[in-house]
Scaffold this motif. Sequence first.
Motif, mmCIF file in Angstrom:
data_model
loop_
_atom_site.group_PDB
_atom_site.id
_atom_site.type_symbol
_atom_site.label_atom_id
_atom_site.label_comp_id
_atom_site.label_asym_id
_atom_site.label_seq_id
_atom_site.Cartn_x
_atom_site.Cartn_y
_atom_site.Cartn_z
ATOM 1 N N VAL A 98 2.587 -5.763 65.214
ATOM 2 C CA VAL A 98 1.933 -7.182 65.620
ATOM 3 C C VAL A 98 0.807 -7.442 64.919
ATOM 4 O O VAL A 98 0.776 -8.617 65.036
ATOM 5 N N LEU A 99 0.154 -6.526 64.287
ATOM 6 C CA LEU A 99 -1.110 -6.693 63.721
ATOM 7 C C LEU A 99 -0.728 -7.067 62.229
ATOM 8 O O LEU A 99 -1.756 -7.439 61.573
ATOM 9 N N THR A 100 0.337 -6.740 61.750
ATOM 10 C CA THR A 100 0.608 -6.922 60.293
ATOM 11 C C THR A 100 0.134 -8.274 59.694
ATOM 12 O O THR A 100 -0.561 -8.281 58.572
ATOM 13 N N PRO A 101 0.590 -9.318 60.202
ATOM 14 C CA PRO A 101 0.223 -10.626 59.707
ATOM 15 C C PRO A 101 -1.194 -10.932 59.209
ATOM 16 O O PRO A 101 -1.734 -11.265 58.285
ATOM 17 N N TYR A 102 -2.090 -10.602 60.544
ATOM 18 C CA TYR A 102 -3.494 -10.362 60.160
ATOM 19 C C TYR A 102 -4.018 -9.658 59.313
ATOM 20 O O TYR A 102 -4.819 -9.895 58.531
ATOM 21 N N ILE A 103 -3.714 -8.299 59.404
ATOM 22 C CA ILE A 103 -4.053 -7.266 58.633
ATOM 23 C C ILE A 103 -3.984 -7.561 57.006
ATOM 24 O O ILE A 103 -4.626 -7.628 56.151
ATOM 25 N N ASN A 104 -2.568 -8.056 56.733
ATOM 26 C CA ASN A 104 -2.105 -8.178 55.306
ATOM 27 C C ASN A 104 -3.123 -9.246 54.947
ATOM 28 O O ASN A 104 -3.590 -9.511 53.659
ATOM 29 N N LEU A 105 -3.350 -10.438 55.817
ATOM 30 C CA LEU A 105 -4.042 -11.477 55.208
ATOM 31 C C LEU A 105 -5.585 -11.068 54.844
ATOM 32 O O LEU A 105 -6.135 -11.441 53.935
ATOM 33 N N MET A 106 -6.157 -10.332 55.812
ATOM 34 C CA MET A 106 -7.633 -9.583 55.768
ATOM 35 C C MET A 106 -7.605 -8.750 54.216
ATOM 36 O O MET A 106 -8.494 -8.940 53.354
ATOM 37 N N ARG A 107 -6.503 -8.095 54.139
ATOM 38 C CA ARG A 107 -6.544 -7.308 52.586
ATOM 39 C C ARG A 107 -6.413 -8.259 51.617
ATOM 40 O O ARG A 107 -7.213 -7.816 50.710
ATOM 41 N N ARG A 108 -5.645 -9.349 51.626
ATOM 42 C CA ARG A 108 -5.725 -10.349 50.520
ATOM 43 C C ARG A 108 -7.156 -10.777 50.455
ATOM 44 O O ARG A 108 -7.498 -11.209 48.943
ATOM 45 N N PHE A 109 -8.056 -10.992 51.302
ATOM 46 C CA PHE A 109 -9.302 -11.439 51.023
ATOM 47 C C PHE A 109 -10.251 -10.378 50.717
ATOM 48 O O PHE A 109 -11.447 -10.568 50.526
ATOM 49 N N GLY A 110 -9.830 -9.084 50.562
ATOM 50 C CA GLY A 110 -10.698 -8.162 50.034
ATOM 51 C C GLY A 110 -11.376 -7.358 51.529
ATOM 52 O O GLY A 110 -12.314 -6.631 51.158
ATOM 53 N N ALA A 111 -10.853 -7.323 52.489
ATOM 54 C CA ALA A 111 -11.755 -6.915 53.719
ATOM 55 C C ALA A 111 -11.478 -5.244 53.357
ATOM 56 O O ALA A 111 -10.312 -5.007 52.977
ATOM 57 N N PRO A 112 -12.415 -4.410 53.666
ATOM 58 C CA PRO A 112 -13.651 -4.971 54.474
ATOM 59 C C PRO A 112 -14.818 -5.321 53.584
ATOM 60 O O PRO A 112 -15.949 -5.076 54.128
ATOM 61 N N GLN A 113 -14.636 -5.493 52.277
ATOM 62 C CA GLN A 113 -15.727 -5.870 51.509
ATOM 63 C C GLN A 113 -16.172 -7.373 51.859
ATOM 64 O O GLN A 113 -17.393 -7.763 51.896
ATOM 65 N N SER A 114 -14.846 -8.081 51.727
ATOM 66 C CA SER A 114 -15.366 -9.571 52.107
ATOM 67 C C SER A 114 -14.504 -9.673 53.313
ATOM 68 O O SER A 114 -13.458 -9.212 53.591
ATOM 69 N N TYR A 115 -15.065 -10.711 54.124
ATOM 70 C CA TYR A 115 -14.288 -11.186 55.400
ATOM 71 C C TYR A 115 -14.268 -12.588 55.400
ATOM 72 O O TYR A 115 -15.215 -13.344 55.240
ATOM 73 N N PRO A 116 -13.027 -13.103 55.548
ATOM 74 C CA PRO A 116 -12.783 -14.711 55.676
ATOM 75 C C PRO A 116 -13.088 -15.006 56.804
ATOM 76 O O PRO A 116 -12.808 -14.715 57.912
ATOM 77 N N GLY A 117 -13.799 -16.331 56.781
ATOM 78 C CA GLY A 117 -14.027 -17.018 58.085
ATOM 79 C C GLY A 117 -12.823 -17.885 58.227
ATOM 80 O O GLY A 117 -11.811 -17.996 57.701
ATOM 81 N N SER A 118 -13.034 -18.675 59.565
ATOM 82 C CA SER A 118 -11.592 -19.342 59.897
ATOM 83 C C SER A 118 -11.254 -20.428 59.162
ATOM 84 O O SER A 118 -9.837 -20.514 58.746
ATOM 85 N N PRO A 119 -12.088 -21.107 58.363
ATOM 86 C CA PRO A 119 -11.560 -22.309 57.433
ATOM 87 C C PRO A 119 -10.694 -21.501 56.230
ATOM 88 O O PRO A 119 -9.513 -21.934 55.850
ATOM 89 N N SER A 120 -11.098 -20.078 55.611
ATOM 90 C CA SER A 120 -10.408 -19.590 54.768
ATOM 91 C C SER A 120 -9.036 -18.988 55.419
ATOM 92 O O SER A 120 -8.005 -19.102 54.661
ATOM 93 N N VAL A 121 -9.245 -18.420 56.597
ATOM 94 C CA VAL A 121 -7.686 -18.074 57.157
ATOM 95 C C VAL A 121 -6.947 -19.098 57.167
ATOM 96 O O VAL A 121 -5.729 -18.876 57.013
#
Length: 282
Positions: free
Chosen positions: A81-104
């Motif tokens: 159930v967390l896959t869509p969120y985690i995959n998106l975070m990985r695409r943004f380079g988390a945990p080095q970079s973290y996307p704010g809501s507009p990027s999400v």
Amino acid sequence: MNYRHAFHAGNFADVVKHALLVDLLAHFKSKDAGFAVLDTHAGKGIYELNAEEAQKTKEWRDGIGRLIPPRIAHGAALPDVLTPYINLMRRFGAPQSYPGSPSVIASLLRPQDALICSELHPDDAAALARLFRSNRQVSVHHLDGYRAVKAFLPPRLIGRGLVLIDPPFEKTNEFDRLRAAIFMARRRFPASVVAAWYPIKHRAPVREFQDMLIETGLKKLLTCEFLLNPPTDPTRLNGCGLLVANPHYRFDENARHILEALAPYLQQEEPPEISVRWLVEA
Ligand SMILES: C[S@@+](CC[C@H](N)C(=O)[O-])C[C@H]1O[C@@H](n2cnc3c(N)ncnc32)[C@H](O)[C@@H]1O
């Protein structure tokens, strides 16, 4: 304006908010018709977690830092159930970079969709405008988020959408302003879902906010709450909530699964307390 989100980006409250946001957006994408998102308190859009601000508080370590790489007592794999969120975070380079809501949000738009952002801090508004300068689907306004509700709703040409209201809670009357903004957004744009984030330090102001919302007469009000600590110490962020007005069918079930899946990763001393409940159901 003292609040700067760069100190808090990627913390447990961002994880809770953005994991639910990703699910709300997935529902909008299940139909072909375009949707518009108004992000009233948008922030600067992307945060480097090795920057001075994030390193000073290190809040992200007990947030996104617990999920990428996954850290849990018994080493279980991350629930689906967390896959869509985690995959998106990985695409943004988390945990080095973290996307704010507009990027999400922007990363999940289709060609027929649009994002309108308002942000009042001049530096963050300028950074956000730079981030999206070549993206014609995203508009950025250096504007009070509560004024934006009036100025941009209903959106032109697009018949449905999401309003995200995520204020800094610096002012003592923020819960009042939030309640008024939720009411105005739902009245001006009936085909909207409104998602409003709030802190839970102690119970009394949250209860008062929810009682006042019920008194507005609005229908379909769902609260999704995640408590790391008992809400007894008014000086610390013990938990957070997302009030969702007019959510999609079965969002309540998804929200519960998402919060339950996050709980073992974000846990501090005790297992988090989760509650997903209707303030007003129909
Ligand atoms: C909690 S942060 C937003 C985080 C962002 N929504 C996210 O999830 O990445 C709140 C933001 O609101 C901005 N802000 C404060 N007062 C505002 C106002 N009246 N109107 C619009 N933005 C405001 C702050 O500068 C800050 O960037």
